[in-house]
Design a protein around this motif. Structure first.
Motif, PDB file in Angstrom:
ATOM      1  N   ASN A 110      29.653  25.176  45.801  1.00 19.00           N
ATOM      2  CA  ASN A 110      30.995  25.343  46.353  1.00 19.00           C
ATOM      3  C   ASN A 110      31.150  26.691  47.037  1.00 19.00           C
ATOM      4  O   ASN A 110      31.791  26.795  48.093  1.00 19.00           O
ATOM      5  CB  ASN A 110      32.054  25.204  45.255  1.00 19.00           C
ATOM      6  N   GLU A 111      30.574  27.739  46.459  1.00 15.66           N
ATOM      7  CA  GLU A 111      30.668  29.051  47.089  1.00 15.66           C
ATOM      8  C   GLU A 111      29.892  29.054  48.397  1.00 15.66           C
ATOM      9  O   GLU A 111      30.317  29.648  49.388  1.00 15.66           O
ATOM     10  CB  GLU A 111      30.134  30.131  46.157  1.00 15.66           C
ATOM     11  N   GLY A 112      28.753  28.379  48.406  1.00 15.54           N
ATOM     12  CA  GLY A 112      27.968  28.302  49.631  1.00 15.54           C
ATOM     13  C   GLY A 112      28.616  27.437  50.680  1.00 15.54           C
ATOM     14  O   GLY A 112      28.479  27.672  51.884  1.00 15.54           O
ATOM     15  N   TYR A 113      29.384  26.426  50.243  1.00 18.11           N
ATOM     16  CA  TYR A 113      29.998  25.474  51.158  1.00 18.11           C
ATOM     17  C   TYR A 113      31.230  26.050  51.842  1.00 18.11           C
ATOM     18  O   TYR A 113      31.488  25.808  53.001  1.00 18.11           O
ATOM     19  CB  TYR A 113      30.386  24.230  50.366  1.00 18.11           C
ATOM     20  N   SER A 114      31.991  26.869  51.085  1.00 20.98           N
ATOM     21  CA  SER A 114      33.258  27.333  51.637  1.00 20.98           C
ATOM     22  C   SER A 114      33.472  28.827  51.518  1.00 20.98           C
ATOM     23  O   SER A 114      34.490  29.334  51.930  1.00 20.98           O
ATOM     24  CB  SER A 114      34.419  26.622  50.908  1.00 20.98           C
ATOM     25  N   GLY A 115      32.528  29.563  50.943  1.00 19.43           N
ATOM     26  CA  GLY A 115      32.748  30.979  50.689  1.00 19.43           C
ATOM     27  C   GLY A 115      32.012  31.900  51.635  1.00 19.43           C
ATOM     28  O   GLY A 115      31.677  31.552  52.762  1.00 19.43           O
ATOM     29  N   ASP A 116      31.751  33.111  51.141  1.00 17.30           N
ATOM     30  CA  ASP A 116      31.186  34.160  51.980  1.00 17.30           C
ATOM     31  C   ASP A 116      29.664  34.098  52.064  1.00 17.30           C
ATOM     32  O   ASP A 116      29.066  34.674  52.973  1.00 17.30           O
ATOM     33  CB  ASP A 116      31.589  35.528  51.419  1.00 17.30           C
ATOM     34  N   VAL A 117      29.016  33.468  51.099  1.00 19.62           N
ATOM     35  CA  VAL A 117      27.558  33.461  51.032  1.00 19.62           C
ATOM     36  C   VAL A 117      27.071  32.026  51.151  1.00 19.62           C
ATOM     37  O   VAL A 117      27.589  31.128  50.485  1.00 19.62           O
ATOM     38  CB  VAL A 117      27.068  34.066  49.694  1.00 19.62           C
ATOM     39  N   ASP A 118      26.072  31.781  52.006  1.00 19.03           N
ATOM     40  CA  ASP A 118      25.588  30.423  52.234  1.00 19.03           C
ATOM     41  C   ASP A 118      24.544  30.062  51.180  1.00 19.03           C
ATOM     42  O   ASP A 118      23.365  30.347  51.333  1.00 19.03           O
ATOM     43  CB  ASP A 118      24.998  30.316  53.634  1.00 19.03           C
ATOM     44  N   LEU A 119      24.997  29.428  50.110  1.00 19.78           N
ATOM     45  CA  LEU A 119      24.108  29.047  49.019  1.00 19.78           C
ATOM     46  C   LEU A 119      24.030  27.531  48.852  1.00 19.78           C
ATOM     47  O   LEU A 119      23.380  27.049  47.929  1.00 19.78           O
ATOM     48  CB  LEU A 119      24.599  29.667  47.699  1.00 19.78           C
ATOM     49  N   ALA A 120      24.708  26.779  49.719  1.00 20.52           N
ATOM     50  CA  ALA A 120      24.802  25.336  49.518  1.00 20.52           C
ATOM     51  C   ALA A 120      23.432  24.665  49.564  1.00 20.52           C
ATOM     52  O   ALA A 120      23.113  23.831  48.713  1.00 20.52           O
ATOM     53  CB  ALA A 120      25.730  24.716  50.566  1.00 20.52           C
ATOM     54  N   VAL A 151      21.829  20.809  29.839  1.00 16.61           N
ATOM     55  CA  VAL A 151      21.891  20.367  31.227  1.00 16.61           C
ATOM     56  C   VAL A 151      23.312  20.489  31.771  1.00 16.61           C
ATOM     57  O   VAL A 151      23.510  20.882  32.931  1.00 16.61           O
ATOM     58  CB  VAL A 151      21.397  18.913  31.348  1.00 16.61           C
ATOM     59  N   ALA A 152      24.319  20.172  30.957  1.00 21.38           N
ATOM     60  CA  ALA A 152      25.700  20.178  31.437  1.00 21.38           C
ATOM     61  C   ALA A 152      26.104  21.549  31.966  1.00 21.38           C
ATOM     62  O   ALA A 152      26.771  21.659  33.003  1.00 21.38           O
ATOM     63  CB  ALA A 152      26.647  19.738  30.319  1.00 21.38           C
ATOM     64  N   THR A 153      25.704  22.608  31.273  1.00 18.29           N
ATOM     65  CA  THR A 153      26.040  23.956  31.724  1.00 18.29           C
ATOM     66  C   THR A 153      25.327  24.284  33.028  1.00 18.29           C
ATOM     67  O   THR A 153      25.910  24.861  33.947  1.00 18.29           O
ATOM     68  CB  THR A 153      25.671  24.987  30.642  1.00 18.29           C
ATOM     69  N   VAL A 154      24.057  23.918  33.126  1.00 17.49           N
ATOM     70  CA  VAL A 154      23.303  24.171  34.359  1.00 17.49           C
ATOM     71  C   VAL A 154      23.934  23.426  35.536  1.00 17.49           C
ATOM     72  O   VAL A 154      24.049  23.972  36.640  1.00 17.49           O
ATOM     73  CB  VAL A 154      21.825  23.772  34.182  1.00 17.49           C
ATOM     74  N   LEU A 155      24.367  22.194  35.310  1.00 14.30           N
ATOM     75  CA  LEU A 155      25.012  21.427  36.379  1.00 14.30           C
ATOM     76  C   LEU A 155      26.288  22.118  36.852  1.00 14.30           C
ATOM     77  O   LEU A 155      26.571  22.178  38.053  1.00 14.30           O
ATOM     78  CB  LEU A 155      25.340  20.015  35.897  1.00 14.30           C
ATOM     79  N   ARG A 156      27.060  22.638  35.911  1.00 14.98           N
ATOM     80  CA  ARG A 156      28.304  23.313  36.285  1.00 14.98           C
ATOM     81  C   ARG A 156      28.007  24.557  37.135  1.00 14.98           C
ATOM     82  O   ARG A 156      28.705  24.848  38.109  1.00 14.98           O
ATOM     83  CB  ARG A 156      29.088  23.685  35.038  1.00 14.98           C
ATOM     84  N   VAL A 157      26.966  25.286  36.745  1.00 17.56           N
ATOM     85  CA  VAL A 157      26.572  26.464  37.525  1.00 17.56           C
ATOM     86  C   VAL A 157      26.160  26.054  38.942  1.00 17.56           C
ATOM     87  O   VAL A 157      26.599  26.647  39.929  1.00 17.56           O
ATOM     88  CB  VAL A 157      25.419  27.223  36.838  1.00 17.56           C
ATOM     89  N   LEU A 158      25.317  25.036  39.032  1.00 12.48           N
ATOM     90  CA  LEU A 158      24.838  24.592  40.342  1.00 12.48           C
ATOM     91  C   LEU A 158      25.999  24.153  41.238  1.00 12.48           C
ATOM     92  O   LEU A 158      26.007  24.431  42.441  1.00 12.48           O
ATOM     93  CB  LEU A 158      23.835  23.448  40.176  1.00 12.48           C
ATOM     94  N   TYR A 159      26.991  23.477  40.656  1.00 13.79           N
ATOM     95  CA  TYR A 159      28.117  23.014  41.456  1.00 13.79           C
ATOM     96  C   TYR A 159      28.958  24.186  41.957  1.00 13.79           C
ATOM     97  O   TYR A 159      29.408  24.203  43.103  1.00 13.79           O
ATOM     98  CB  TYR A 159      28.978  22.056  40.632  1.00 13.79           C
TER      99      TYR A 159
END
Length: 383
Positions: A172-182, A160-168
């Motif tokens: 973050n990329e969706g929140y502040s980056g080029d692709v809206d994944l939030a 679960v810990a690895t999956v959580l890190r991926v999701l976060y």
């Protein structure tokens, strides 16, 4: 082409191939080939069942590649397993694919990088920026991960810990980056929270909701960044804030503190303040102390220096900053802010301009340029 549709279908298509025995690297290549065919053909002749079309074409591409392999005879047996024409089942396999990519044969960092590339749809450059490493280094890491899982049966899901890190990282990329994944990251974390009893899942969901609640106020109508202290708090989503705080309180009550809960607690303190001037910076510093103990992350210590500067004065913040590596991302921008708070406007203007050259994206660069111009204008007016 509907890019959102393509992005939503890709995980399920990749999962379908893996379930039928394709190794991960070959399956991803086949899916990419199918997507190329979709780009070429769909605008003129869209299929009635897009997912079924992609599964069929990707499986055929995989079989074509398999026939050219030295193990041709064994792999040709899979021809009989080609899915029959017809609608593909409408099952959301995305979260399951996240777990499969977090395979025990991979290190956590490699699993995260592979998942972000294959499932999250992020570019190698975006992933490298999230990990603070050169793009070439991240490309090599992803290639090694693909080689590691090549030929591995994905029947042992990761932790679960690895999956959580991926999701976060996806959030973050969706929140502040080029692709809206939030929004997609929030949806998957909600789904995970209903199936896994883990306080850090709740902590991550709370953190996402609290950050996402401020999204509308983060940019001005012209697209420029609005710092937290200057945001119109009336535009914050109070429903999401209330939900995030409620989820966080339930997680903290279990007394199994983790890094996502600590980050969510900091976000909740910001959300709770009616104005920037009423922010409880002393308590925020205490939570950063907990977070630094849990992660030993230099970026956490950089953010802590800002909090110390607010709680104990800018010179105290600059003293904390001096103990950190000055090559850290945004180190120069933090130094500029603290020097401005301390009244050293000339140094602050110079550092804002220097930080602009190091900014990871255009929006942040423009914001820092404006900050430098603002201080230089004040300096000229004094002269």
């Amino acid at each position: 082409m509907d890019e959102a549709l393509i992005r939503s279908l890709t995980p399920g298509v990749l999962t379908a191939l893996v379930r039928r025995g394709a190794d991960f690297a070959a399956a991803e290549d086949a899916v990419q080939d199918a997507l190329v065919e979709a780009v070429r053909g769909w605008p003129d002749d869209p299929p009635r069942d897009p997912k079924g079309w992609l599964v069929t074409v990707a499986w055929r591409r995989f079989l074509d590649a398999a026939r050219a392999d030295t193990a041709r005879r064994r792999r040709e047996d899979r021809v009989e397993e080609e899915p029959a024409p017809g609608p593909a089942p409408g099952v959301d396999d995305t979260l399951q694919l996240y777990f499969l990519c977090a395979h025990p044969s991979l290190t956590p960092s490699s699993a995260v990088a592979l998942t972000l590339r294959a499932v999250g749809g992020l570019t190698t450059r975006q992933i490298a920026r999230a990990y603070l490493v050169p793009e070439a280094t991240m490309a090599q890491r992803i290639s090694r991960a693909k080689r590691t899982v090549s030929g591995v049966r994905f029947d042992r899901p990761g932790d679960v810990a690895t999956v959580l890190r991926v999701l976060y990282l996806v959030f973050n990329e969706g929140y502040s980056g080029d692709v809206d994944l939030a929004a997609e990251a929030i949806r998957l974390t909600r789904q995970l929270a209903t199936s896994v009893d883990h306080p850090e899942v709740a902590g991550l969901l709370a953190l996402m909701l609290l950050h996402h609640a401020r999204r509308a106020a983060r940019t001005a109508p012209d697209g420029s960044l609005v710092p937290l202290a200057e945001q119109d708090r009336g535009r914050w989503d109070t429903v999401s804030i209330a939900e995030g705080v409620r989820i966080l309180q339930a997680a903290l009550a279990r007394d199994r503190l983790g890094e996502f809960q600590a980050q969510a607690a900091i976000a909740a303190l910001h959300a709770d303040a009616p104005t920037a001037g009423e922010t409880d910076w002393v308590q925020i510093v205490e939570w950063y102390d907990e977070l630094a103990r849990l992660t030993d992350n230099p970026v956490v210590r950089l953010n802590r220096a800002v909090a110390v500067g607010e709680a104990d004065g800018p010179r105290a913040g600059l003293a904390e900053l001096a103990a950190l590596d000055d090559t850290l991302p945004r180190h120069t921008a933090v130094a500029a802010y603290l020097h401005e708070r301390d009244g050293d406007l000339d140094t602050a203007a110079r550092l804002y301009a220097e930080a602009a050259h190091k900014a990871p994206d255009l929006a942040e660069r423009d914001h820092l340029v404006r900050q430098a111009a603002r201080l230089n204008s004040r300096h000229r007016q004094r002269c």
